[in-house]
Design a protein around this motif. Structure first.
Motif, short mmCIF file in Angstrom:
data_model
loop_
_atom_site.label_atom_id
_atom_site.label_comp_id
_atom_site.label_asym_id
_atom_site.label_seq_id
_atom_site.Cartn_x
_atom_site.Cartn_y
_atom_site.Cartn_z
N ALA A 66 0.82 -1.20 0.00
CA ALA A 66 0.00 0.00 0.00
C ALA A 66 0.86 1.25 0.00
O ALA A 66 0.48 2.28 -0.53
CB ALA A 66 -0.92 0.00 1.22
N LYS A 67 2.07 1.15 0.62
CA LYS A 67 2.96 2.30 0.68
C LYS A 67 3.57 2.61 -0.67
O LYS A 67 3.98 3.72 -0.94
CB LYS A 67 4.07 2.06 1.68
CG LYS A 67 3.65 2.14 3.13
CD LYS A 67 4.82 1.84 4.05
CE LYS A 67 5.94 2.84 3.87
NZ LYS A 67 7.09 2.56 4.71
N LEU A 85 10.47 6.21 -11.68
CA LEU A 85 10.73 4.96 -12.40
C LEU A 85 9.52 4.69 -13.30
O LEU A 85 8.40 4.63 -12.83
CB LEU A 85 10.92 3.80 -11.43
CG LEU A 85 11.93 3.98 -10.29
CD1 LEU A 85 12.05 2.70 -9.48
CD2 LEU A 85 13.28 4.44 -10.80
N LEU A 86 9.78 4.54 -14.59
CA LEU A 86 8.71 4.27 -15.55
C LEU A 86 8.98 2.95 -16.23
O LEU A 86 10.02 2.79 -16.88
CB LEU A 86 8.62 5.38 -16.59
CG LEU A 86 7.67 5.11 -17.77
CD1 LEU A 86 6.22 5.16 -17.31
CD2 LEU A 86 7.91 6.09 -18.91
N CYS A 87 8.07 1.99 -16.08
CA CYS A 87 8.20 0.72 -16.80
C CYS A 87 7.84 0.96 -18.26
O CYS A 87 6.70 1.33 -18.57
CB CYS A 87 7.31 -0.36 -16.20
SG CYS A 87 7.57 -1.99 -16.95
N GLN A 97 4.29 3.59 -13.10
CA GLN A 97 5.14 4.69 -12.64
C GLN A 97 5.33 4.58 -11.13
O GLN A 97 4.37 4.41 -10.38
CB GLN A 97 4.50 6.04 -12.97
CG GLN A 97 4.34 6.30 -14.46
CD GLN A 97 3.74 7.66 -14.72
OE1 GLN A 97 3.88 8.58 -13.92
NE2 GLN A 97 3.06 7.80 -15.86
N LEU A 98 6.57 4.68 -10.69
CA LEU A 98 6.92 4.65 -9.26
C LEU A 98 7.65 5.94 -8.94
O LEU A 98 8.76 6.18 -9.44
CB LEU A 98 7.79 3.43 -8.94
CG LEU A 98 7.21 2.06 -9.29
CD1 LEU A 98 8.22 0.96 -8.99
CD2 LEU A 98 5.90 1.81 -8.53
N ARG A 99 7.03 6.78 -8.12
CA ARG A 99 7.62 8.09 -7.81
C ARG A 99 8.48 8.00 -6.56
O ARG A 99 8.16 7.30 -5.61
CB ARG A 99 6.51 9.13 -7.62
CG ARG A 99 5.66 9.30 -8.87
CD ARG A 99 4.64 10.40 -8.72
NE ARG A 99 3.83 10.51 -9.93
CZ ARG A 99 4.19 11.20 -11.01
NH1 ARG A 99 5.34 11.85 -11.01
NH2 ARG A 99 3.41 11.25 -12.07
N LEU A 100 9.57 8.76 -6.59
CA LEU A 100 10.50 8.81 -5.47
C LEU A 100 10.52 10.22 -4.89
O LEU A 100 10.12 11.19 -5.55
CB LEU A 100 11.90 8.41 -5.93
CG LEU A 100 12.01 7.00 -6.54
CD1 LEU A 100 13.43 6.75 -7.04
CD2 LEU A 100 11.61 5.94 -5.54
N PRO A 101 11.01 10.37 -3.64
CA PRO A 101 11.00 11.71 -3.01
C PRO A 101 11.94 12.68 -3.74
O PRO A 101 12.80 12.29 -4.53
CB PRO A 101 11.51 11.42 -1.59
CG PRO A 101 11.36 9.95 -1.39
CD PRO A 101 11.49 9.32 -2.74
N GLY A 131 7.78 4.43 -2.36
CA GLY A 131 6.91 4.49 -1.20
C GLY A 131 7.52 5.17 -0.01
O GLY A 131 6.81 5.61 0.90
N ASP A 132 8.87 5.30 0.02
CA ASP A 132 9.52 6.02 1.11
C ASP A 132 9.24 7.51 0.99
O ASP A 132 9.18 8.06 -0.12
CB ASP A 132 11.03 5.78 1.10
CG ASP A 132 11.39 4.35 1.50
OD1 ASP A 132 10.51 3.64 2.02
OD2 ASP A 132 12.55 3.95 1.29
N ALA A 133 9.11 8.17 2.13
CA ALA A 133 8.83 9.61 2.14
C ALA A 133 10.10 10.44 1.95
O ALA A 133 10.04 11.55 1.42
CB ALA A 133 8.14 10.01 3.44
N LEU A 134 11.23 9.91 2.39
CA LEU A 134 12.49 10.65 2.33
C LEU A 134 13.63 9.72 1.91
O LEU A 134 13.54 8.49 2.05
CB LEU A 134 12.83 11.27 3.70
CG LEU A 134 11.87 12.32 4.26
CD1 LEU A 134 12.24 12.63 5.70
CD2 LEU A 134 11.89 13.58 3.41
N TRP A 135 14.68 10.32 1.39
CA TRP A 135 15.90 9.59 1.11
C TRP A 135 16.68 9.38 2.41
O TRP A 135 16.75 10.27 3.26
CB TRP A 135 16.78 10.36 0.13
CG TRP A 135 16.22 10.43 -1.25
CD1 TRP A 135 15.33 11.35 -1.74
CD2 TRP A 135 16.50 9.53 -2.33
NE1 TRP A 135 15.03 11.07 -3.06
CE2 TRP A 135 15.75 9.97 -3.45
CE3 TRP A 135 17.32 8.41 -2.47
CZ2 TRP A 135 15.78 9.32 -4.68
CZ3 TRP A 135 17.37 7.76 -3.69
CH2 TRP A 135 16.61 8.21 -4.78
#
Length: 375
Positions: A6-7, A145-147, A153-157, A190-194
């Motif tokens: 879910a995260k 990240l785009l497959c 699509q996977l978004r990062l902070p 899914g992480d909020a911060l690096w």
């Protein structure tokens, strides 16, 4: 409590459409219209023998039954050759260039309508384009990240510390760093911060690579394993310092891998370009130069290692290095066997002129056969 799934911030857009003059929006039929069409049982076998990504997607789009049988998987795309992700001048739209067939595959990315482009591609790994927004004042870059084949699509902070290199592992750990610095940043979708960690002085990272689930670091010319935790890291060196007698030759060094074995690759620019490859001799705890890759080939991006490709890919020469050049659409084919180096250029409609000074990113290698989906 939210689960890990879910995260994970997911967003799906339509997969990148490969087109060659046709309208990809044409609706597909439910089944083959012609009674002479091959049996559905034969379609996966036919797809495995196609050597053009355009042909694969044309077959897949011809009817819904075919599409269901042909996911963009490693097994079905095994015969697809490596491609170059290039930009079209002056629109900056991106396209895939087939070096062997000299064909251009046009496709659409979610941000492709932005001018100038709002994102640029850093590398391709495990089926994903790793992209970054353009940094601007008060707007730190953000990775996505785009497959390429599913549209996931996977978004990062947002990234607040400078970086130039990105490592994406098979389990989607993203590690970014600036060569010559002691700090690495890492996170997962899914992480909020690096998370930020630094090596103890005086160590700095010259390169990183993930091989079979293990992170390796190049510190000077010493090889070490790297373990990351929440806010710290642990370096375990596999060998001692190098003296002048056993120091590998070269001006610039990067890590690579071949068949699960860690390699050191050097580049030397004098009268001509010279590439050298060294394997880590664990019993001697030092680098040893090799000229044979067992028929495999190594692909290098401008800033670091891209992939190792088996010898069964059409148009790929064994025991060679394919290195992206500084000019858009340029690459080097270097033979480890005889030391010859061919400088090649992608000639396609929309290629920028050789004297073009626009801020266009160098080409990125794309490997359809290394898709993330493995069925």
């Amino acid at each position: 409590m939210a689960t890990a799934e879910a995260k994970r911030r997911r967003h799906h857009s339509p997969p990148a459409s490969i087109a060659a003059g046709g309208d990809s929006s044409t609706p597909t039929s439910a089944a083959p219209a012609d009674s002479s069409s091959p049996s559905l049982d034969l379609i996966p076998d036919i797809a495995r023998r196609l050597t053009s990504l355009e042909d694969f997607f044309s077959l897949r789009a011809s009817c819904r039954a075919y599409r269901a049988l042909l996911p963009a998987s490693r097994r079905l795309l095994a015969s697809q050759s490596p491609l170059l992700l290039v930009s079209l001048y002056p629109s900056f739209a991106e396209a895939l260039f087939h070096p062997r067939l000299r064909r251009l595959h046009r496709f659409r990315l979610p941000w492709g309508h932005h001018l100038p482009p709002s994102r640029y591609t850093l590398l391709y790994a495990h089926g994903f384009l790793v992209t970054s927004t353009t940094a601007a004042n008060n707007y730190p870059p953000r990775l996505l990240l785009l497959c390429l084949f599913t549209g996931e699509q996977l978004r990062l902070p947002r990234v607040f510390a400078p970086f130039s290199r990105v490592i994406l592992t098979a389990d989607l750990l993203v590690v970014i760093f600036l060569p010559g610095r002691a700090t690495v940043q890492h996170c997962r979708p899914g992480d909020a911060l690096w998370r930020v960690a630094s090596a103890p002085a005086p160590h700095v990272f010259d390169d990183l690579i993930s091989v079979n689930g293990t992170l390796y670091a190049l510190v000077g010319l010493r090889l070490a394993t790297l373990q990351l935790s929440e806010s710290s890291l642990e370096l375990s060196f596999l060998g001692g310092e190098h003296d002048d007698a056993n120091r590998p030759e070269g001006d610039r060094f990067m890590l690579g891998e071949c068949g699960g074995e860690v390699l050191l690759i050097s580049v030397e620019h004098e009268e001509r370009v010279v590439y050298r490859v060294f394997r880590w001799a664990s019993e001697k705890r030092k680098w040893e130069m090799i000229t044979n890759l067992g028929g495999r080939s190594l692909f290098l991006g401008l800033d670091g290692f891209a992939a190792c490709v088996d010898q069964d890919h059409p148009g790929v020469r064994g025991d060679c290095l394919y290195a992206a050049g500084r000019r858009l659409g340029e690459w080097h084919e270097y033979s480890l066997a005889d030391g010859t180096c061919d400088v090649c250029n992608a000639d396609y409609p929309g290629a920028p002129p050789l004297n073009n000074s626009s801020l266009i990113r160098p080409s990125v290698w794309i490997f359809p056969s290394f898709s993330f989906v493995d069925v």
